[in-house]
Design an enzyme around this catalytic site. Structure first.
Site, PDB file in Angstrom:
ATOM      1  N   TYR A 196       0.822  -1.223   0.000  1.00  0.00           N
ATOM      2  CA  TYR A 196       0.000   0.000   0.000  1.00  0.00           C
ATOM      3  C   TYR A 196       0.847   1.261   0.000  1.00  0.00           C
ATOM      4  O   TYR A 196       0.459   2.261  -0.605  1.00  0.00           O
ATOM      5  CB  TYR A 196      -1.012  -0.042   1.154  1.00  0.00           C
ATOM      6  CG  TYR A 196      -2.135  -0.994   0.819  1.00  0.00           C
ATOM      7  CD1 TYR A 196      -3.119  -0.635  -0.095  1.00  0.00           C
ATOM      8  CD2 TYR A 196      -2.169  -2.284   1.339  1.00  0.00           C
ATOM      9  CE1 TYR A 196      -4.119  -1.518  -0.462  1.00  0.00           C
ATOM     10  CE2 TYR A 196      -3.163  -3.179   0.973  1.00  0.00           C
ATOM     11  CZ  TYR A 196      -4.134  -2.783   0.072  1.00  0.00           C
ATOM     12  OH  TYR A 196      -5.107  -3.666  -0.305  1.00  0.00           O
TER      13      TYR A 196
ATOM     14  N   ARG B 100       1.662   1.741  -3.654  1.00  0.00           N
ATOM     15  CA  ARG B 100       0.497   2.183  -4.430  1.00  0.00           C
ATOM     16  C   ARG B 100       0.134   3.628  -4.088  1.00  0.00           C
ATOM     17  O   ARG B 100      -0.276   4.406  -4.945  1.00  0.00           O
ATOM     18  CB  ARG B 100      -0.701   1.270  -4.167  1.00  0.00           C
ATOM     19  CG  ARG B 100      -0.524  -0.099  -4.786  1.00  0.00           C
ATOM     20  CD  ARG B 100      -1.823  -0.813  -4.926  1.00  0.00           C
ATOM     21  NE  ARG B 100      -2.734  -0.133  -5.816  1.00  0.00           N
ATOM     22  CZ  ARG B 100      -4.046  -0.276  -5.800  1.00  0.00           C
ATOM     23  NH1 ARG B 100      -4.609  -1.062  -4.937  1.00  0.00           N
ATOM     24  NH2 ARG B 100      -4.788   0.364  -6.652  1.00  0.00           N
TER      25      ARG B 100
ATOM     26  N   GLN C 167     -15.992   2.043  -6.261  1.00  0.00           N
ATOM     27  CA  GLN C 167     -15.262   0.960  -5.577  1.00  0.00           C
ATOM     28  C   GLN C 167     -13.786   1.311  -5.503  1.00  0.00           C
ATOM     29  O   GLN C 167     -13.017   0.616  -4.857  1.00  0.00           O
ATOM     30  CB  GLN C 167     -15.414  -0.342  -6.375  1.00  0.00           C
ATOM     31  CG  GLN C 167     -16.842  -0.845  -6.426  1.00  0.00           C
ATOM     32  CD  GLN C 167     -16.993  -1.957  -7.452  1.00  0.00           C
ATOM     33  OE1 GLN C 167     -16.635  -3.099  -7.206  1.00  0.00           O
ATOM     34  NE2 GLN C 167     -17.528  -1.633  -8.606  1.00  0.00           N
ATOM     35  N   ASN C 168     -13.385   2.360  -6.205  1.00  0.00           N
ATOM     36  CA  ASN C 168     -11.960   2.692  -6.279  1.00  0.00           C
ATOM     37  C   ASN C 168     -11.464   3.350  -5.005  1.00  0.00           C
ATOM     38  O   ASN C 168     -12.178   4.118  -4.366  1.00  0.00           O
ATOM     39  CB  ASN C 168     -11.699   3.614  -7.473  1.00  0.00           C
ATOM     40  CG  ASN C 168     -11.964   2.907  -8.787  1.00  0.00           C
ATOM     41  OD1 ASN C 168     -12.084   1.687  -8.809  1.00  0.00           O
ATOM     42  ND2 ASN C 168     -12.068   3.664  -9.854  1.00  0.00           N
ATOM     43  N   VAL C 169     -10.223   3.051  -4.701  1.00  0.00           N
ATOM     44  CA  VAL C 169      -9.614   3.631  -3.516  1.00  0.00           C
ATOM     45  C   VAL C 169      -8.676   4.779  -3.901  1.00  0.00           C
ATOM     46  O   VAL C 169      -8.052   5.399  -3.050  1.00  0.00           O
ATOM     47  CB  VAL C 169      -8.854   2.550  -2.710  1.00  0.00           C
ATOM     48  CG1 VAL C 169      -9.828   1.518  -2.167  1.00  0.00           C
ATOM     49  CG2 VAL C 169      -7.785   1.863  -3.560  1.00  0.00           C
ATOM     50  N   ASP C 170      -8.589   5.070  -5.200  1.00  0.00           N
ATOM     51  CA  ASP C 170      -7.756   6.198  -5.628  1.00  0.00           C
ATOM     52  C   ASP C 170      -8.492   7.517  -5.401  1.00  0.00           C
ATOM     53  O   ASP C 170      -9.671   7.536  -5.026  1.00  0.00           O
ATOM     54  CB  ASP C 170      -7.340   6.021  -7.109  1.00  0.00           C
ATOM     55  CG  ASP C 170      -8.529   6.080  -8.066  1.00  0.00           C
ATOM     56  OD1 ASP C 170      -9.314   7.051  -8.011  1.00  0.00           O
ATOM     57  OD2 ASP C 170      -8.677   5.147  -8.895  1.00  0.00           O
TER      58      ASP C 170
ATOM     59  N   HIS D  50     -14.839   1.082  -0.789  1.00  0.00           N
ATOM     60  CA  HIS D  50     -13.780   0.176  -0.339  1.00  0.00           C
ATOM     61  C   HIS D  50     -12.619   0.910   0.329  1.00  0.00           C
ATOM     62  O   HIS D  50     -11.516   0.377   0.404  1.00  0.00           O
ATOM     63  CB  HIS D  50     -13.278  -0.673  -1.523  1.00  0.00           C
ATOM     64  CG  HIS D  50     -14.327  -1.609  -2.058  1.00  0.00           C
ATOM     65  ND1 HIS D  50     -14.302  -2.135  -3.321  1.00  0.00           N
ATOM     66  CD2 HIS D  50     -15.448  -2.102  -1.464  1.00  0.00           C
ATOM     67  CE1 HIS D  50     -15.368  -2.918  -3.495  1.00  0.00           C
ATOM     68  NE2 HIS D  50     -16.074  -2.908  -2.388  1.00  0.00           N
TER      69      HIS D  50
ATOM     70  N   CYS E 168      -6.653   3.783  12.642  1.00  0.00           N
ATOM     71  CA  CYS E 168      -6.159   3.102  13.839  1.00  0.00           C
ATOM     72  C   CYS E 168      -6.769   1.702  13.907  1.00  0.00           C
ATOM     73  O   CYS E 168      -7.966   1.526  13.694  1.00  0.00           O
ATOM     74  CB  CYS E 168      -6.529   3.905  15.082  1.00  0.00           C
ATOM     75  SG  CYS E 168      -6.010   3.098  16.600  1.00  0.00           S
TER      76      CYS E 168
ATOM     77  N   CYS F 175      -3.881   7.223  20.192  1.00  0.00           N
ATOM     78  CA  CYS F 175      -3.848   6.200  21.247  1.00  0.00           C
ATOM     79  C   CYS F 175      -2.593   5.325  21.224  1.00  0.00           C
ATOM     80  O   CYS F 175      -2.414   4.490  22.114  1.00  0.00           O
ATOM     81  CB  CYS F 175      -5.105   5.334  21.183  1.00  0.00           C
ATOM     82  SG  CYS F 175      -5.080   4.111  19.865  1.00  0.00           S
TER      83      CYS F 175
HETATM   84  P1  NAD Z   1     -12.194  -5.226 -12.101  1.00  0.00           P
HETATM   85  O1  NAD Z   1     -10.722  -5.132 -12.289  1.00  0.00           O
HETATM   86  O2  NAD Z   1     -12.769  -6.480 -11.589  1.00  0.00           O
HETATM   87  O3  NAD Z   1     -12.915  -4.939 -13.503  1.00  0.00           O
HETATM   88  C1  NAD Z   1     -12.559  -3.830 -14.295  1.00  0.00           C
HETATM   89  C2  NAD Z   1     -13.640  -3.601 -15.331  1.00  0.00           C
HETATM   90  O4  NAD Z   1     -13.344  -2.389 -16.011  1.00  0.00           O
HETATM   91  C3  NAD Z   1     -13.759  -4.694 -16.381  1.00  0.00           C
HETATM   92  O5  NAD Z   1     -15.120  -5.012 -16.550  1.00  0.00           O
HETATM   93  C4  NAD Z   1     -13.210  -4.036 -17.668  1.00  0.00           C
HETATM   94  O6  NAD Z   1     -13.914  -4.409 -18.847  1.00  0.00           O
HETATM   95  C5  NAD Z   1     -13.468  -2.580 -17.388  1.00  0.00           C
HETATM   96  N1  NAD Z   1     -12.496  -1.674 -18.047  1.00  0.00           N
HETATM   97  C6  NAD Z   1     -11.153  -1.819 -18.204  1.00  0.00           C
HETATM   98  N2  NAD Z   1     -10.642  -0.741 -18.821  1.00  0.00           N
HETATM   99  C7  NAD Z   1     -11.686   0.103 -19.035  1.00  0.00           C
HETATM  100  C8  NAD Z   1     -11.809   1.371 -19.647  1.00  0.00           C
HETATM  101  N3  NAD Z   1     -10.749   2.031 -20.145  1.00  0.00           N
HETATM  102  N4  NAD Z   1     -13.034   1.938 -19.712  1.00  0.00           N
HETATM  103  C9  NAD Z   1     -14.132   1.299 -19.231  1.00  0.00           C
HETATM  104  N5  NAD Z   1     -14.082   0.087 -18.640  1.00  0.00           N
HETATM  105  C10 NAD Z   1     -12.867  -0.492 -18.550  1.00  0.00           C
HETATM  106  O7  NAD Z   1     -12.601  -3.952 -11.234  1.00  0.00           O
HETATM  107  P2  NAD Z   1     -13.748  -3.736 -10.139  1.00  0.00           P
HETATM  108  O8  NAD Z   1     -15.028  -4.303 -10.615  1.00  0.00           O
HETATM  109  O9  NAD Z   1     -13.677  -2.307  -9.752  1.00  0.00           O
HETATM  110  O10 NAD Z   1     -13.316  -4.630  -8.897  1.00  0.00           O
HETATM  111  C11 NAD Z   1     -11.995  -4.633  -8.481  1.00  0.00           C
HETATM  112  C12 NAD Z   1     -11.794  -4.340  -7.007  1.00  0.00           C
HETATM  113  O11 NAD Z   1     -10.446  -3.881  -6.875  1.00  0.00           O
HETATM  114  C13 NAD Z   1     -12.631  -3.243  -6.441  1.00  0.00           C
HETATM  115  O12 NAD Z   1     -13.007  -3.660  -5.178  1.00  0.00           O
HETATM  116  C14 NAD Z   1     -11.721  -2.029  -6.325  1.00  0.00           C
HETATM  117  O13 NAD Z   1     -11.880  -1.414  -5.067  1.00  0.00           O
HETATM  118  C15 NAD Z   1     -10.327  -2.590  -6.371  1.00  0.00           C
HETATM  119  N6  NAD Z   1      -9.402  -1.849  -7.286  1.00  0.00           N
HETATM  120  C16 NAD Z   1      -9.361  -0.500  -7.215  1.00  0.00           C
HETATM  121  C17 NAD Z   1      -8.528   0.210  -8.089  1.00  0.00           C
HETATM  122  C18 NAD Z   1      -8.505   1.733  -7.990  1.00  0.00           C
HETATM  123  O14 NAD Z   1      -8.729   2.272  -6.921  1.00  0.00           O
HETATM  124  N7  NAD Z   1      -8.241   2.453  -9.084  1.00  0.00           N
HETATM  125  C19 NAD Z   1      -7.734  -0.465  -9.013  1.00  0.00           C
HETATM  126  C20 NAD Z   1      -7.788  -1.875  -9.035  1.00  0.00           C
HETATM  127  C21 NAD Z   1      -8.648  -2.559  -8.167  1.00  0.00           C
HETATM  128 ZN    ZN Z   2      -5.992   5.033  17.906  1.00  0.00          ZN
END
Ligand code: NAD
Ligand code: ZN
Length: 236
Positions: free
Chosen positions: A53, A56, A88-91, A108, A116, A143
């Protein structure tokens, strides 16, 4: 309650150079995701998890939002509470595209935060792009307990799912951008809304696109103008 729900996943950030799980590369290849994203193994491989992490988080500093993040951010700014932006992204690319932290629901967790580990404290700290050790030696400033990434690992509860469930029941237009549907079942969600749009780069075995009113298999940056037009005509 928002009339439009935009749910995004790793695919929306792919064109900003952040790898999805599926088409992994770079960091994802160096580490076993089932180890570093898993709560149980985090206890056993703590140093490896922290290192993963830290890397990343540092990498995120150089990543820029793409056209799709910017268009979604512009819509949210224009329509406010009529649109819920849930990811769902953590970015932090929606935030870099101009959204305030309260405008984006991160299901997520959030990469630039640490939390903590003490269940009575659980305070959250902004760490920016620094390593975990750089924040008070990796110990909670409140803490003294150990810190951890503020990320939902496999096997952990995701408290923000309540927000998603609340919004899905009331939204009229459901928009999915860049998620394979393996973690969150979007098929059922699409049936709640009167209209729904699916945008992924390619079909996913976890999504039945027959449930969606409109299906766009192309890059998010190429689909987002059409998505924005639909949202605008829906809300005006
Ligand atoms: P996934 O990797 O399972 O699926 C990615 C999806 O995005 C696929 O269906 C693919 O077809 C599509 N895709 C790829 N490139 C694309 C584009 N340029 N335009 C449109 N669609 C595109 O991702 P998910 O369903 O988000 O699940 C993965 C888990 O991993 C999540 O829980 C997420 O929190 C985490 N994750 C987060 C990041 C981030 O924060 N950027 C990166 C990787 C994984
Ligand atoms: Zn604490």
């Amino acid at each position: 309650m928002a009339k439009v729900l935009i749910l995004s996943g790793a695919g929306i950030s792919a064109e900003s150079g952040i790898s999805t799980f599926r088409d992994s590369g770079g960091l994802w290849d160096e580490y076993d995701v089932s180890v570093v994203c898993n709560y149980d193994s985090m206890q056993k491989h703590e140093d490896l998890t922290i290192e993963f992490y830290d890397k990343r988080r540092a990498e995120l500093q150089t990543k820029e939002p793409n056209y799709a993040h910017k268009i979604v951010a512009g819509l949210k700014k224009r329509y406010g509470d009529d649109i819920a932006v849930i990811t769902q992204n953590v970015d932090n690319l929606f935030e870099k595209a101009g959204l305030k932290s309260e405008d984006v629901i991160h299901l997520h967790g959030f990469m630039t935060q640490l939390r903590c580990q003490d269940s009575y404290c659980e305070k959250i700290f902004d760490v920016g792009y620094a390593s975990q050790r750089e924040l008070n030696g990796g110990k909670c400033p409140a803490c003294g307990s150990k810190l951890r990434p503020n990320i939902v690992f496999f096997g952990e509860e995701a408290p923000m799912y309540e927000e998603l469930n609340r919004h899905i029941q009331d939204c009229e237009l459901f928009v999915v951008i860049g998620t394979s549907g393996n973690v969150i079942g979007v098929n059922t969600m699409a049936q709640f809304a009167s209209r729904s749009i699916l945008n992924n780069y390619e079909p996913s075995s976890a999504i039945n696109d027959a449930y969606f009113s409109k299906v766009l298999y192309k890059k998010a940056t190429e689909a987002v103008d059409e998505i924005a037009q639909e949202i605008e005509s829906f809300l005006s």
